[in-house]
Design a protein around this motif. Structure first.
Motif, PDB file in Angstrom:
ATOM      1  N   THR A   2       0.826  -1.198   0.000  1.00 49.90           N
ATOM      2  CA  THR A   2       0.000   0.000   0.000  1.00 49.90           C
ATOM      3  C   THR A   2       0.860   1.248   0.000  1.00 49.90           C
ATOM      4  O   THR A   2       1.779   1.380   0.779  1.00 49.90           O
ATOM      5  CB  THR A   2      -0.903   0.007   1.248  1.00 49.90           C
ATOM      6  OG1 THR A   2      -1.726  -1.140   1.194  1.00 49.90           O
ATOM      7  CG2 THR A   2      -1.758   1.239   1.290  1.00 49.90           C
ATOM      8  N   GLN A  38      -8.770   0.523  -0.452  1.00 51.17           N
ATOM      9  CA  GLN A  38      -9.132  -0.793  -0.958  1.00 51.17           C
ATOM     10  C   GLN A  38      -8.140  -1.129  -2.044  1.00 51.17           C
ATOM     11  O   GLN A  38      -7.885  -0.336  -2.946  1.00 51.17           O
ATOM     12  CB  GLN A  38     -10.560  -0.785  -1.522  1.00 51.17           C
ATOM     13  CG  GLN A  38     -11.066  -2.160  -1.937  1.00 51.17           C
ATOM     14  CD  GLN A  38     -10.587  -2.618  -3.306  1.00 51.17           C
ATOM     15  OE1 GLN A  38     -10.140  -3.750  -3.447  1.00 51.17           O
ATOM     16  NE2 GLN A  38     -10.653  -1.773  -4.311  1.00 51.17           N
ATOM     17  N   GLU A  39      -7.545  -2.308  -1.925  1.00 57.09           N
ATOM     18  CA  GLU A  39      -6.530  -2.707  -2.889  1.00 57.09           C
ATOM     19  C   GLU A  39      -6.612  -4.221  -3.084  1.00 57.09           C
ATOM     20  O   GLU A  39      -6.463  -4.976  -2.111  1.00 57.09           O
ATOM     21  CB  GLU A  39      -5.150  -2.312  -2.344  1.00 57.09           C
ATOM     22  CG  GLU A  39      -4.107  -2.062  -3.378  1.00 57.09           C
ATOM     23  CD  GLU A  39      -2.866  -1.442  -2.755  1.00 57.09           C
ATOM     24  OE1 GLU A  39      -2.398  -0.439  -3.297  1.00 57.09           O
ATOM     25  OE2 GLU A  39      -2.363  -1.972  -1.746  1.00 57.09           O
ATOM     26  N   ASP A  40      -6.879  -4.653  -4.302  1.00 58.64           N
ATOM     27  CA  ASP A  40      -6.938  -6.076  -4.634  1.00 58.64           C
ATOM     28  C   ASP A  40      -7.896  -6.853  -3.732  1.00 58.64           C
ATOM     29  O   ASP A  40      -7.584  -7.952  -3.267  1.00 58.64           O
ATOM     30  CB  ASP A  40      -5.537  -6.703  -4.576  1.00 58.64           C
ATOM     31  CG  ASP A  40      -4.575  -6.079  -5.564  1.00 58.64           C
ATOM     32  OD1 ASP A  40      -5.019  -5.687  -6.662  1.00 58.64           O
ATOM     33  OD2 ASP A  40      -3.377  -5.961  -5.242  1.00 58.64           O
ATOM     34  N   GLY A  41      -9.066  -6.282  -3.451  1.00 57.52           N
ATOM     35  CA  GLY A  41     -10.071  -6.971  -2.657  1.00 57.52           C
ATOM     36  C   GLY A  41      -9.847  -6.939  -1.153  1.00 57.52           C
ATOM     37  O   GLY A  41     -10.601  -7.543  -0.401  1.00 57.52           O
ATOM     38  N   ILE A  42      -8.808  -6.243  -0.705  1.00 55.56           N
ATOM     39  CA  ILE A  42      -8.520  -6.117   0.725  1.00 55.56           C
ATOM     40  C   ILE A  42      -8.719  -4.660   1.130  1.00 55.56           C
ATOM     41  O   ILE A  42      -8.169  -3.753   0.510  1.00 55.56           O
ATOM     42  CB  ILE A  42      -7.081  -6.566   1.059  1.00 55.56           C
ATOM     43  CG1 ILE A  42      -6.924  -8.056   0.725  1.00 55.56           C
ATOM     44  CG2 ILE A  42      -6.756  -6.295   2.528  1.00 55.56           C
ATOM     45  CD1 ILE A  42      -5.506  -8.561   0.855  1.00 55.56           C
ATOM     46  N   TYR A  43      -9.540  -4.445   2.149  1.00 58.30           N
ATOM     47  CA  TYR A  43      -9.778  -3.100   2.680  1.00 58.30           C
ATOM     48  C   TYR A  43      -8.876  -2.911   3.890  1.00 58.30           C
ATOM     49  O   TYR A  43      -8.842  -3.768   4.783  1.00 58.30           O
ATOM     50  CB  TYR A  43     -11.237  -2.931   3.083  1.00 58.30           C
ATOM     51  CG  TYR A  43     -12.177  -2.975   1.906  1.00 58.30           C
ATOM     52  CD1 TYR A  43     -12.530  -1.808   1.241  1.00 58.30           C
ATOM     53  CD2 TYR A  43     -12.697  -4.175   1.453  1.00 58.30           C
ATOM     54  CE1 TYR A  43     -13.383  -1.840   0.151  1.00 58.30           C
ATOM     55  CE2 TYR A  43     -13.550  -4.220   0.364  1.00 58.30           C
ATOM     56  CZ  TYR A  43     -13.887  -3.051  -0.282  1.00 58.30           C
ATOM     57  OH  TYR A  43     -14.731  -3.088  -1.361  1.00 58.30           O
ATOM     58  N   ASN A  63      -6.879  -5.050   8.515  1.00 55.58           N
ATOM     59  CA  ASN A  63      -6.896  -5.546   7.142  1.00 55.58           C
ATOM     60  C   ASN A  63      -8.112  -6.453   7.014  1.00 55.58           C
ATOM     61  O   ASN A  63      -8.184  -7.496   7.673  1.00 55.58           O
ATOM     62  CB  ASN A  63      -5.623  -6.329   6.809  1.00 55.58           C
ATOM     63  CG  ASN A  63      -4.441  -5.427   6.635  1.00 55.58           C
ATOM     64  OD1 ASN A  63      -4.494  -4.461   5.884  1.00 55.58           O
ATOM     65  ND2 ASN A  63      -3.373  -5.701   7.352  1.00 55.58           N
ATOM     66  N   GLU A  65      -9.904  -8.856   4.858  1.00 53.74           N
ATOM     67  CA  GLU A  65      -9.698  -9.755   3.732  1.00 53.74           C
ATOM     68  C   GLU A  65     -11.019 -10.470   3.431  1.00 53.74           C
ATOM     69  O   GLU A  65     -11.958 -10.387   4.217  1.00 53.74           O
ATOM     70  CB  GLU A  65      -8.590 -10.756   4.087  1.00 53.74           C
ATOM     71  CG  GLU A  65      -7.278 -10.067   4.441  1.00 53.74           C
ATOM     72  CD  GLU A  65      -6.225 -11.009   5.000  1.00 53.74           C
ATOM     73  OE1 GLU A  65      -6.441 -12.248   4.982  1.00 53.74           O
ATOM     74  OE2 GLU A  65      -5.186 -10.505   5.466  1.00 53.74           O
ATOM     75  N   ASP A 115     -15.365   1.836  -1.710  1.00 52.91           N
ATOM     76  CA  ASP A 115     -14.162   2.664  -1.833  1.00 52.91           C
ATOM     77  C   ASP A 115     -14.158   3.874  -0.907  1.00 52.91           C
ATOM     78  O   ASP A 115     -13.103   4.377  -0.537  1.00 52.91           O
ATOM     79  CB  ASP A 115     -13.971   3.133  -3.283  1.00 52.91           C
ATOM     80  CG  ASP A 115     -13.533   1.991  -4.187  1.00 52.91           C
ATOM     81  OD1 ASP A 115     -13.058   0.956  -3.669  1.00 52.91           O
ATOM     82  OD2 ASP A 115     -13.668   2.132  -5.412  1.00 52.91           O
TER      83      ASP A 115
END
Length: 147
Positions: A2, A38-43, A63, A65, A115
């Motif tokens: 991140t 939010q990045e690659d389905g992980i908040y 995190n 997941e 988001d």
């Protein structure tokens, strides 16, 4: 990894409530500013603890997941708290009197995240040395601050 510059500024409300409150354990509520992405389905969201929590200056990171939530404080050397439905996870918790083994038995995780923020709710039992000490509900609301 991140990039901190991509994280959004958010207001975070955390309410911890015991399922069966008693005189010693009535819960807590914390409102603070933090960051969220939010990045690659992980908040991921994080905030700096205040003096009121007893963890002044420590970074707390969640995190979220797809199948679990991991709470890390500081550098994680105290052990991550892992919330995963229908699974027990153990971690070492350091106190001024020594270390104790704590466990988390997660019953449910409800997440409505987007988001710009959302809501996370976790129901779990907290254990100390394999003995249940409390049933708890975490409710966390995240709201993006105006830009």
């Amino acid at each position: 990894m991140t990039n901190r510059y991509d994280m959004k500024k958010v207001a975070i409300s955390i309410k911890g409530t015991p399922i069966k409150p008693d005189d010693d354990n009535v819960g807590f509520e914390l409102m603070t500013d933090g960051e969220y992405i939010q990045e690659d389905g992980i908040y991921t969201f994080c905030y700096i603890e205040s003096e009121l929590t007893g963890l002044d200056g420590l970074m707390t990171t969640f995190n979220v997941e797809p199948d679990r939530v991991v709470l890390t404080r500081g550098d994680g050397s105290n052990g991550d708290m892992v919330f995963s439905e229908d699974a027990k996870h153990y971690f070492l918790h350091n106190t001024p009197y020594g270390s104790i083994t704590m466990g988390i038995d997660t019953h449910s995780i409800t997440k409505i995240l987007a988001d710009d923020g959302g809501c996370l709710e976790i129901r779990y039992d907290l254990q100390v040395d394999n003995v249940a000490v409390s049933q708890n509900l975490f409710r966390i609301d995240i709201r993006q601050l105006s830009v």
